[in-house]
Scaffold this active site. Structure first.
Site, PDB file in Angstrom:
ATOM      1  N   ARG A 127      34.937 -35.214 -13.798  1.00 27.67           N
ATOM      2  CA  ARG A 127      34.395 -33.874 -13.919  1.00 27.67           C
ATOM      3  C   ARG A 127      34.526 -33.164 -15.436  1.00 27.67           C
ATOM      4  NH1 ARG A 127      37.911 -33.285  -9.277  1.00 27.67           N
ATOM      5  NH2 ARG A 127      36.420 -32.995  -7.546  1.00 27.67           N
ATOM      6  N   LYS A 149      22.287 -30.386 -24.014  1.00 24.13           N
ATOM      7  CA  LYS A 149      21.354 -30.737 -22.790  1.00 24.13           C
ATOM      8  C   LYS A 149      21.502 -32.300 -22.513  1.00 24.13           C
ATOM      9  CE  LYS A 149      17.525 -27.573 -22.787  1.00 24.13           C
ATOM     10  NZ  LYS A 149      16.200 -27.728 -23.045  1.00 24.13           N
ATOM     11  N   GLU A 191       9.252 -33.308 -34.296  1.00 22.84           N
ATOM     12  CA  GLU A 191      10.482 -32.294 -33.947  1.00 22.84           C
ATOM     13  C   GLU A 191      11.030 -31.460 -35.232  1.00 22.84           C
ATOM     14  OE1 GLU A 191      11.076 -31.716 -30.880  1.00 22.84           O
ATOM     15  OE2 GLU A 191      10.670 -33.473 -29.731  1.00 22.84           O
ATOM     16  N   LYS A 233      18.181 -25.894 -35.415  1.00 21.91           N
ATOM     17  CA  LYS A 233      18.548 -26.204 -34.228  1.00 21.91           C
ATOM     18  C   LYS A 233      20.091 -25.458 -33.581  1.00 21.91           C
ATOM     19  CE  LYS A 233      18.624 -28.368 -29.923  1.00 21.91           C
ATOM     20  NZ  LYS A 233      18.029 -29.356 -28.772  1.00 21.91           N
ATOM     21  N   GLU A 243      19.683 -21.564 -22.536  1.00 24.14           N
ATOM     22  CA  GLU A 243      18.318 -21.339 -22.647  1.00 24.14           C
ATOM     23  C   GLU A 243      17.868 -20.229 -21.558  1.00 24.14           C
ATOM     24  OE1 GLU A 243      15.836 -24.965 -23.139  1.00 24.14           O
ATOM     25  OE2 GLU A 243      14.305 -23.867 -22.034  1.00 24.14           O
ATOM     26  N   ARG A 247      16.082 -19.669 -26.877  1.00 20.92           N
ATOM     27  CA  ARG A 247      16.108 -21.014 -26.992  1.00 20.92           C
ATOM     28  C   ARG A 247      14.707 -22.056 -26.479  1.00 20.92           C
ATOM     29  NH1 ARG A 247      21.172 -25.613 -25.414  1.00 20.92           N
ATOM     30  NH2 ARG A 247      20.012 -27.358 -25.830  1.00 20.92           N
ATOM     31  N   ASN A 251      10.669 -25.161 -27.259  1.00 20.88           N
ATOM     32  CA  ASN A 251       9.782 -26.045 -26.416  1.00 20.88           C
ATOM     33  C   ASN A 251       8.171 -25.735 -26.879  1.00 20.88           C
ATOM     34  OD1 ASN A 251      11.513 -26.758 -24.734  1.00 20.88           O
ATOM     35  ND2 ASN A 251      11.210 -25.037 -23.501  1.00 20.88           N
ATOM     36  N   HIS A 254       5.524 -28.210 -26.418  1.00 24.62           N
ATOM     37  CA  HIS A 254       5.810 -29.191 -25.232  1.00 24.62           C
ATOM     38  C   HIS A 254       5.440 -28.929 -24.128  1.00 24.62           C
ATOM     39  CE1 HIS A 254       9.286 -30.249 -28.222  1.00 24.62           C
ATOM     40  NE2 HIS A 254       9.646 -31.022 -27.245  1.00 24.62           N
ATOM     41  N   HIS A 258       3.990 -32.595 -22.967  1.00 21.70           N
ATOM     42  CA  HIS A 258       4.240 -33.135 -21.431  1.00 21.70           C
ATOM     43  C   HIS A 258       3.118 -33.256 -20.868  1.00 21.70           C
ATOM     44  CE1 HIS A 258       8.735 -31.264 -21.820  1.00 21.70           C
ATOM     45  NE2 HIS A 258       8.487 -32.600 -22.378  1.00 21.70           N
ATOM     46  N   HIS A 271       6.803 -39.147 -27.151  1.00 17.53           N
ATOM     47  CA  HIS A 271       7.165 -38.137 -27.093  1.00 17.53           C
ATOM     48  C   HIS A 271       6.935 -37.117 -28.270  1.00 17.53           C
ATOM     49  CE1 HIS A 271       9.348 -34.527 -25.610  1.00 17.53           C
ATOM     50  NE2 HIS A 271       9.953 -34.624 -26.785  1.00 17.53           N
TER      51      HIS A 271
END
Ligand code: NAD
Length: 367
Positions: A127, A149, A191, A233, A243, A247, A251, A254, A258, A271
């Site tokens: 946990r 993340k 990035e 960041k 987010e 935040r 993206n 992105h 994507h 990427h």
């Protein structure tokens, strides 16, 4: 000449006890930095991939032994396919058969793949175990290691299984970036440029000025470049950990990126390459809607990215279809992060099909 004081850690300020520092230091300082972050010396499970291990495994073993730790180093295969249930279970198996306890830290030593995977293992084992991120790729240093993340991929799409799990510490050693191959280096730059475009015009102006030295990985500019990207960041994550709001500006490029990755088949573009092209589409769209967006400035930087040619048969229709089949987009209306001007991003809900087609045609026209 360094413009930033790298000795000053960059804080990520979060509620309760979740704040942590991003420390710019030599890899050799990792054990001491972990103790300073409140982790007691003892067992430590290090997760890495075989490319990174080739360069740094011996050094890593030696520095933990020297500092009195009992380190178990798990070396996984490199690449996006490692962000899978199979390799997550490999970490669970190594940790549980080694009798870890709830205070045993996991060190994620690698690029974004290892950071996301080992971070998710730490989020779920017993946990929640403490995790230390030691990013070794440029994407990981400026982006993925910061903000908590974590996750793995599913056959239905990327990053669909995951959790927020903040690290205790992020240690950034920019000297590790010199064993990255050239393609991974330029991918990571996308990035860093993204952080400047969405939030920090003076940083973008500095990138413009130093762009040739940055592309050439000049050690006189690399630490500054990473430090400034990290600051953007860290601040955005500190303002919106989960987010729920802005935040999402991270993206930028992105949604388009994507779709490009999906439509060209994963692995064709890295990427970062997909994000660089995605930012060109998003900047074009931004310019269509806002006269203050200086497209020439943006193109001068993004146009220098070496990007593999897109397939001849690929059309705006295919790319829009790929965009709409994205699992995360399916949940609602397509939203785009756009620029009002360099350094100022926002979320736009109202993009017409004609605007979208024009943005794709712009990117396809770069072929
Ligand atoms: P990666 O981990 O696959 O690293 C890229 C390649 O570089 C790999 O082959 C790796 O072995 C190699 N490598 C890494 N460091 C090296 C070094 N110092 N020397 C030599 N080789 C090295 O991928 P990435 O590009 O770092 O990151 C992409 C991943 O990050 C994707 O899975 C993406 O979804 C994820 N990501 C996550 C977040 C987040 O917020 N969690 C943000 C952005 C990207």
């Amino acid at each position: 000449m360094l413009l930033q004081n790298l000795d000053e850690p960059v804080p990520v300020t979060l509620p309760l006890n979740r704040s942590y520092n991003i420390q710019f230091a030599d890899l050799d300082e990792l054990p001491a930095a972990m103790r300073s972050a409140g982790i007691r010396a003892g067992k430590v499970l290090v997760v890495t991939d075989s490319n990174v291990a080739t360069h740094y495994r011996d050094r890593l073993d030696a520095l933990f032994i020297k500092d009195g730790w009992d380190a178990l180093v798990l070396v996984l295969p490199p690449g996006e396919t490692t962000k899978s249930p199979k390799h997550l279970h490999a970490i669970y198996d190594a940790a549980l058969t080694w009798n870890i306890d709830r205070r045993t830290p996991i060190v994620a030593f690698g690029g974004g793949v290892i950071g996301d995977l080992a971070g998710f293992a730490a989020a779920t084992l017993l946990r929640g175990l403490p995790v230390v991120q030691v990013p070794t790729s440029l994407i990981a240093q400026v982006d993925s290691a910061i903000g908590g993340k974590t996750g793995i991929n599913h056959a239905e799409g990327k990053n669909l299984i995951g959790a927020f799990h903040q690290p205790e510490l992020v240690l950034v050693d920019t000297k590790l970036l010199y064993t990255l191959d050239r393609r991974q280096w330029t991918s990571g730059l996308a990035e860093a440029v993204k952080h400047a475009l969405i939030d920090d015009e003076p940083y973008f102006a500095w990138i413009e000025k130093e762009w040739n030295r940055i592309l050439a990985r000049d050690p006189d500019v690399v630490p500054d470049m990473v430090y400034r990207a990290v600051k953007v960041k860290a601040r955005i994550v500190g303002e919106d950990e989960l987010e729920l709001g802005h935040r999402a500006l991270l993206n930028f490029g992105h949604t388009f990126g994507h779709a490009l990755e999906h439509a060209t088949g994963y692995g064709t573009l890295t990427h970062g390459e997909a994000v660089a092209l995605g930012m060109r589409a998003a900047s074009f769209l931004s310019r269509r809607l806002h006269a203050k967006v200086d497209q020439h400035r943006i193109d001068a930087v993004l146009g220098a990215f070496p990007t593999p040619a897109l397939p001849e048969g690929l059309s705006a229709y295919d790319l829009t279809f790929a965009m709409r089949s994205d699992k995360k987009a399916q949940a609602g209306h397509l939203r785009f992060v756009l620029l009002r001007k360099v350094g100022c991003a926002y979320v736009e809900d109202d993009v017409t099909p004609a605007d979208l087609e024009a943005a794709w045609d712009h990117v396809l026209g770069l072929r």
